[in-house]
Motif scaffolding. Structure first.
Motif, PDB file in Angstrom:
ATOM      1  N   ARG A  42      30.796  44.842  56.694  1.00 25.82           N
ATOM      2  CA  ARG A  42      29.912  43.821  57.254  1.00 25.82           C
ATOM      3  C   ARG A  42      30.573  42.486  56.978  1.00 25.82           C
ATOM      4  NH1 ARG A  42      27.358  41.101  53.389  1.00 25.82           N
ATOM      5  NH2 ARG A  42      27.065  42.034  51.366  1.00 25.82           N
ATOM      6  N   SER A  43      30.015  41.412  57.493  1.00 25.48           N
ATOM      7  CA  SER A  43      30.608  40.098  57.239  1.00 25.48           C
ATOM      8  C   SER A  43      30.476  39.742  55.765  1.00 25.48           C
ATOM      9  CB  SER A  43      29.894  39.025  58.063  1.00 25.48           C
ATOM     10  OG  SER A  43      30.111  39.252  59.428  1.00 25.48           O
ATOM     11  N   PRO A  44      31.562  39.305  55.142  1.00 22.94           N
ATOM     12  CA  PRO A  44      31.486  38.894  53.735  1.00 22.94           C
ATOM     13  C   PRO A  44      30.544  37.703  53.563  1.00 22.94           C
ATOM     14  CG  PRO A  44      33.771  39.203  54.409  1.00 22.94           C
ATOM     15  CD  PRO A  44      32.933  39.264  55.649  1.00 22.94           C
ATOM     16  N   ASP A  45      29.905  37.620  52.407  1.00 22.68           N
ATOM     17  CA  ASP A  45      28.997  36.515  52.102  1.00 22.68           C
ATOM     18  C   ASP A  45      29.746  35.256  51.686  1.00 22.68           C
ATOM     19  OD1 ASP A  45      26.472  37.892  52.480  1.00 22.68           O
ATOM     20  OD2 ASP A  45      27.061  39.073  50.735  1.00 22.68           O
ATOM     21  N   VAL A  46      30.930  35.424  51.123  1.00 24.76           N
ATOM     22  CA  VAL A  46      31.752  34.291  50.689  1.00 24.76           C
ATOM     23  C   VAL A  46      33.183  34.533  51.129  1.00 24.76           C
ATOM     24  CG1 VAL A  46      30.308  33.722  48.683  1.00 24.76           C
ATOM     25  CG2 VAL A  46      32.192  35.320  48.423  1.00 24.76           C
ATOM     26  N   ILE A  47      33.957  33.461  51.208  1.00 25.55           N
ATOM     27  CA  ILE A  47      35.366  33.609  51.557  1.00 25.55           C
ATOM     28  C   ILE A  47      36.144  34.080  50.335  1.00 25.55           C
ATOM     29  CG2 ILE A  47      35.268  31.850  53.367  1.00 25.55           C
ATOM     30  CD1 ILE A  47      36.680  29.941  51.352  1.00 25.55           C
ATOM     31  N   PHE A  48      37.288  34.687  50.587  1.00 23.31           N
ATOM     32  CA  PHE A  48      38.140  35.134  49.495  1.00 23.31           C
ATOM     33  C   PHE A  48      38.969  33.968  48.978  1.00 23.31           C
ATOM     34  CE2 PHE A  48      42.480  36.645  48.331  1.00 23.31           C
ATOM     35  CZ  PHE A  48      42.141  37.167  47.100  1.00 23.31           C
ATOM     36  N   VAL A  49      38.831  33.718  47.706  1.00 23.48           N
ATOM     37  CA  VAL A  49      39.669  32.751  46.999  1.00 23.48           C
ATOM     38  C   VAL A  49      40.095  33.450  45.708  1.00 23.48           C
ATOM     39  CG1 VAL A  49      39.752  30.521  45.829  1.00 23.48           C
ATOM     40  CG2 VAL A  49      38.437  30.761  47.938  1.00 23.48           C
ATOM     41  N   PRO A  50      41.406  33.588  45.473  1.00 27.42           N
ATOM     42  CA  PRO A  50      41.848  34.276  44.256  1.00 27.42           C
ATOM     43  C   PRO A  50      41.346  33.580  42.991  1.00 27.42           C
ATOM     44  CG  PRO A  50      43.687  33.924  45.766  1.00 27.42           C
ATOM     45  CD  PRO A  50      42.523  33.151  46.306  1.00 27.42           C
TER      46      PRO A  50
ATOM     47  N   VAL B 204      34.508  49.876  30.817  1.00 28.10           N
ATOM     48  CA  VAL B 204      34.746  50.117  32.231  1.00 28.10           C
ATOM     49  C   VAL B 204      34.345  48.824  32.930  1.00 28.10           C
ATOM     50  CG1 VAL B 204      34.226  51.520  34.245  1.00 28.10           C
ATOM     51  CG2 VAL B 204      34.199  52.559  31.967  1.00 28.10           C
ATOM     52  N   VAL B 205      35.343  48.093  33.409  1.00 32.61           N
ATOM     53  CA  VAL B 205      35.128  46.782  34.020  1.00 32.61           C
ATOM     54  C   VAL B 205      35.022  46.943  35.525  1.00 32.61           C
ATOM     55  CG1 VAL B 205      36.096  44.483  34.379  1.00 32.61           C
ATOM     56  CG2 VAL B 205      36.398  45.629  32.165  1.00 32.61           C
ATOM     57  N   TYR B 206      33.875  46.581  36.062  1.00 32.40           N
ATOM     58  CA  TYR B 206      33.674  46.566  37.513  1.00 32.40           C
ATOM     59  C   TYR B 206      33.771  45.125  37.977  1.00 32.40           C
ATOM     60  CZ  TYR B 206      32.162  51.339  38.597  1.00 32.40           C
ATOM     61  OH  TYR B 206      32.120  52.690  38.825  1.00 32.40           O
ATOM     62  N   ASP B 207      34.620  44.895  38.970  1.00 34.39           N
ATOM     63  CA  ASP B 207      34.751  43.564  39.561  1.00 34.39           C
ATOM     64  C   ASP B 207      34.183  43.621  40.969  1.00 34.39           C
ATOM     65  OD1 ASP B 207      35.449  40.899  39.953  1.00 34.39           O
ATOM     66  OD2 ASP B 207      37.469  41.416  40.635  1.00 34.39           O
ATOM     67  N   LEU B 208      33.101  42.891  41.197  1.00 37.86           N
ATOM     68  CA  LEU B 208      32.418  42.890  42.480  1.00 37.86           C
ATOM     69  C   LEU B 208      33.021  41.813  43.373  1.00 37.86           C
ATOM     70  CD1 LEU B 208      28.770  43.295  41.167  1.00 37.86           C
ATOM     71  CD2 LEU B 208      30.484  45.055  41.660  1.00 37.86           C
ATOM     72  N   GLY B 209      33.554  42.232  44.509  1.00 35.36           N
ATOM     73  CA  GLY B 209      34.293  41.312  45.360  1.00 35.36           C
ATOM     74  C   GLY B 209      35.676  41.108  44.772  1.00 35.36           C
ATOM     75  N   SER B 210      36.364  42.202  44.521  1.00 41.12           N
ATOM     76  CA  SER B 210      37.586  42.183  43.705  1.00 41.12           C
ATOM     77  C   SER B 210      38.810  41.571  44.371  1.00 41.12           C
ATOM     78  CB  SER B 210      37.915  43.602  43.236  1.00 41.12           C
ATOM     79  OG  SER B 210      38.084  44.461  44.349  1.00 41.12           O
TER      80      SER B 210
ATOM     81  N   PHE C 221      26.587  45.401  47.182  1.00 43.52           N
ATOM     82  CA  PHE C 221      25.135  45.473  47.080  1.00 43.52           C
ATOM     83  C   PHE C 221      24.604  46.907  47.146  1.00 43.52           C
ATOM     84  CE2 PHE C 221      25.745  41.109  48.725  1.00 43.52           C
ATOM     85  CZ  PHE C 221      25.200  40.433  47.650  1.00 43.52           C
ATOM     86  N   THR C 222      25.434  47.847  47.579  1.00 41.75           N
ATOM     87  CA  THR C 222      24.974  49.231  47.687  1.00 41.75           C
ATOM     88  C   THR C 222      25.787  50.203  46.829  1.00 41.75           C
ATOM     89  OG1 THR C 222      26.365  49.576  49.647  1.00 41.75           O
ATOM     90  CG2 THR C 222      24.087  48.879  50.034  1.00 41.75           C
TER      91      THR C 222
END
Length: 135
Positions: A34-42, A62-68, A119-120
């Protein structure tokens, strides 16, 4: 009989549209879920380091990075702290970049990237969750 012919015609149109769509959009061309909510910026590396230090990450985490994005947070967690890392990103292009970065990192056995919607996605195994957003 006429209604039956209209039904057959409608089915043929739908079938033709489906075939046309399959020809126009190659299966290898992946689109974001789906369309991302924010732009990708490293995330700047000094911010990555500060985030993981603040979270007191250890080899047991266990590290989860959301929007990795390009994968630098899970990769750093694995390289620096010995943690396992999971990156979630909605954009298949970001996942591809993260996989390339992972190949060169030496921690491929402890990190994975999933092309999913944050989100899911089930993040219940996470002991640390990171998310980098712009102001």
């Amino acid at each position: 009989m006429r209604a039956q012919n209209r039904g057959m015609t409608a089915r043929r149109i739908v079938l033709c549209l489906a075939i046309l769509a399959a020809c126009v959009v190659p299966s290898s061309a992946q689109q974001p879920l789906r369309s991302p909510d924010v732009i990708f910026v490293p995330t700047p590396q000094e911010v990555v380091d500060a985030m993981l230090k603040l979270a007191k990450v250890t080899k047991n985490d266990v590290v989860y990075d959301l929007g990795s994005g390009d994968g630098r947070i899970p990769i750093t967690a694995a390289k620096t702290y010995g943690a396992r890392g999971v990156g979630i990103d909605i954009d298949p292009q970001r996942i591809k970049e993260a996989q390339e970065n992972l190949k060169n990192s030496g921690v491929g056995d402890r990190v994975k990237f999933l092309n999913q919607d944050l989100f899911t996605t089930d993040i219940s195994e996470a002991t640390v969750v990171t998310l980098y957003l712009l102001p």
